[in-house]
Write a protein that holds these residues in place. Structure first.
Motif, PDB file in Angstrom:
ATOM      1  N   GLN A   1       0.668  -1.093  -0.008  1.00 32.54           N
ATOM      2  CA  GLN A   1       0.020  -0.098  -0.281  1.00 32.54           C
ATOM      3  C   GLN A   1       0.677   1.501   0.017  1.00 32.54           C
ATOM      4  OE1 GLN A   1      -2.980   0.888  -0.484  1.00 32.54           O
ATOM      5  NE2 GLN A   1      -3.754  -0.889  -0.659  1.00 32.54           N
ATOM      6  N   VAL A   2      -0.014   2.408  -0.457  1.00 30.99           N
ATOM      7  CA  VAL A   2       0.992   3.416  -0.254  1.00 30.99           C
ATOM      8  C   VAL A   2      -0.480   4.397   0.758  1.00 30.99           C
ATOM      9  CG1 VAL A   2       1.661   5.138  -1.806  1.00 30.99           C
ATOM     10  CG2 VAL A   2       1.718   4.027  -2.582  1.00 30.99           C
ATOM     11  N   LYS A   3       0.611   4.901   1.710  1.00 29.01           N
ATOM     12  CA  LYS A   3      -0.328   5.753   2.274  1.00 29.01           C
ATOM     13  C   LYS A   3       0.169   7.189   2.933  1.00 29.01           C
ATOM     14  CE  LYS A   3      -2.685   6.536   6.174  1.00 29.01           C
ATOM     15  NZ  LYS A   3      -4.073   6.291   6.828  1.00 29.01           N
ATOM     16  N   ILE A   4      -1.158   8.574   2.759  1.00 28.03           N
ATOM     17  CA  ILE A   4      -0.212  10.160   2.705  1.00 28.03           C
ATOM     18  C   ILE A   4      -1.125   9.910   4.431  1.00 28.03           C
ATOM     19  CG2 ILE A   4      -0.743  12.573   1.618  1.00 28.03           C
ATOM     20  CD1 ILE A   4      -1.224  10.907  -0.684  1.00 28.03           C
TER      21      ILE A   4
ATOM     22  N   ARG B   1     -11.196  17.976   2.086  1.00 27.87           N
ATOM     23  CA  ARG B   1     -12.471  17.921   1.072  1.00 27.87           C
ATOM     24  C   ARG B   1     -11.297  17.894  -0.467  1.00 27.87           C
ATOM     25  NH1 ARG B   1     -13.530  12.578   0.573  1.00 27.87           N
ATOM     26  NH2 ARG B   1     -15.342  13.305  -1.237  1.00 27.87           N
ATOM     27  N   PHE B   2     -10.391  18.308  -0.217  1.00 26.80           N
ATOM     28  CA  PHE B   2      -9.523  19.514  -1.725  1.00 26.80           C
ATOM     29  C   PHE B   2      -9.468  18.297  -2.299  1.00 26.80           C
ATOM     30  CE2 PHE B   2      -6.519  21.972   1.129  1.00 26.80           C
ATOM     31  CZ  PHE B   2      -7.308  22.282   2.033  1.00 26.80           C
ATOM     32  N   GLY B   3      -9.547  18.913  -3.569  1.00 25.92           N
ATOM     33  CA  GLY B   3      -9.151  17.869  -4.950  1.00 25.92           C
ATOM     34  C   GLY B   3      -8.366  16.803  -4.795  1.00 25.92           C
ATOM     35  N   GLU B   4      -6.859  15.948  -3.991  1.00 26.35           N
ATOM     36  CA  GLU B   4      -6.546  15.342  -3.980  1.00 26.35           C
ATOM     37  C   GLU B   4      -6.848  14.444  -3.090  1.00 26.35           C
ATOM     38  OE1 GLU B   4      -5.649  18.426  -3.517  1.00 26.35           O
ATOM     39  OE2 GLU B   4      -3.706  18.611  -1.207  1.00 26.35           O
TER      40      GLU B   4
ATOM     41  N   PRO C   1      -5.017   5.967   0.576  1.00 32.57           N
ATOM     42  CA  PRO C   1      -6.235   6.093   1.882  1.00 32.57           C
ATOM     43  C   PRO C   1      -4.432   7.288   2.257  1.00 32.57           C
ATOM     44  CG  PRO C   1      -4.413   4.210   2.443  1.00 32.57           C
ATOM     45  CD  PRO C   1      -4.287   4.601   1.263  1.00 32.57           C
ATOM     46  N   ILE C   2      -5.430   8.947   2.609  1.00 28.36           N
ATOM     47  CA  ILE C   2      -4.485  10.109   2.365  1.00 28.36           C
ATOM     48  C   ILE C   2      -5.766  10.561   4.450  1.00 28.36           C
ATOM     49  CG2 ILE C   2      -6.697  11.614   1.421  1.00 28.36           C
ATOM     50  CD1 ILE C   2      -3.975  13.546   0.551  1.00 28.36           C
TER      51      ILE C   2
ATOM     52  N   ASP D   1       3.005  15.025   4.970  1.00 27.04           N
ATOM     53  CA  ASP D   1       2.892  15.605   4.003  1.00 27.04           C
ATOM     54  C   ASP D   1       2.274  16.886   5.343  1.00 27.04           C
ATOM     55  OD1 ASP D   1       2.345  17.855   1.960  1.00 27.04           O
ATOM     56  OD2 ASP D   1       0.488  17.891   2.427  1.00 27.04           O
ATOM     57  N   GLU D   2       3.930  17.848   5.356  1.00 31.27           N
ATOM     58  CA  GLU D   2       4.286  19.267   6.174  1.00 31.27           C
ATOM     59  C   GLU D   2       4.140  18.848   7.640  1.00 31.27           C
ATOM     60  OE1 GLU D   2      -0.239  21.643   6.108  1.00 31.27           O
ATOM     61  OE2 GLU D   2       1.022  22.337   4.250  1.00 31.27           O
TER      62      GLU D   2
END
Ligand code: ATP
Ligand code: MG
Length: 197
Positions: free
Chosen positions: A54-57, A67-70, A80-81, A124-125
């Motif tokens: 899997q890839v996880k953000i 609920r941004f575009g991404e 999953p983000i 991220d961030e």
């Protein structure tokens, strides 16, 4: 039209090292740190048939309900983000709450990295909790560096955010600085749907 002359020498030697998980950092004050990380997550996801994982953000400064575009797109394709923050801003009334969320978030991200279940984990961030000292009560940057150093050797970790601490830069394999040459915001153009969120 002037075209570049072909290089006379190879830009780098034939790699001799072993393949392993990379620590990748996107930092700097220009636009593109998160979007480049999302691009990597997409690329990694496209190779699931090769690595079978899997890839996880994780997003340290976004709220879980963002609920941004991404978020919409990653939900559709199955990456999953997870927002771990409370939308911290300089106006934030409750810094201690933001700090506690960041600590809880790091424990989650750490577990995901250590599990070895993921081909890639994006943080991220993540530089902000570090810069603000929010992780100090649980070991701070030293503990983060140790966790990343000790992680299963095939796990790729991507970290984004401005002013990346030197300890992370030192440990990282690939570091890119997005340097602002221009940003539309500086000439008064407001954030736009599909470009900023
Ligand atoms: P993006 O998410 O678009 O890849 P980023 O991750 O590089 O941007 P952040 O520091 O996370 O940049 O900033 C988030 C928001 O701030 C984005 O909407 C981005 O367009 C905007 N932004 C990025 N760089 C600048 C800048 N130099 N001046 C003003 N706004 C910026
Ligand atoms: Mg960003």
């Amino acid at each position: 039209m002037q075209i570049e002359t072909p290089p006379q020498h190879k830009p780098y030697e034939k790699p001799e090292g072993e393949r392993r998980g990379l620590l990748i950092v996107n930092t700097g004050d220009g636009k593109g740190k998160s979007t480049a990380a999302f691009g990597l997550a997409l690329r990694a996801f496209g190779r699931t048939h090769v690595h079978g994982k899997q890839v996880k953000i994780f997003q340290f400064m976004k709220v879980p309900t963002a609920r941004f575009g991404e978020h919409r797109m990653f939900e559709q394709i199955g990456i999953p983000i997870e927002g771990l923050g409370d939308g911290f801003s300089w106006k934030s009334q409750d810094l201690e709450h933001s700090a506690q969320l960041a600590r809880d978030g790091w424990q989650k991200a750490k577990a995901a990295i250590q599990s070895g279940d993921y081909f890639m984990v994006v943080l991220d961030e993540f530089t902000y909790p570090l810069i603000y000292g929010w992780l100090e009560p649980i070991g701070g940057i030293e503990a983060v560096v140790q966790t990343l150093f000790d992680r299963p050797r095939d796990v790729h970790v991507v970290i984004t955010g401005r002013r990346c601490p030197p300890e992370l830069i030192e440990l990282a394999d690939t570091v890119t600085e997005m340097r602002k040459i221009k940003h539309a915001f500086n000439i008064g153009i407001p954030a736009q749907r599909g470009i900023e969120d």
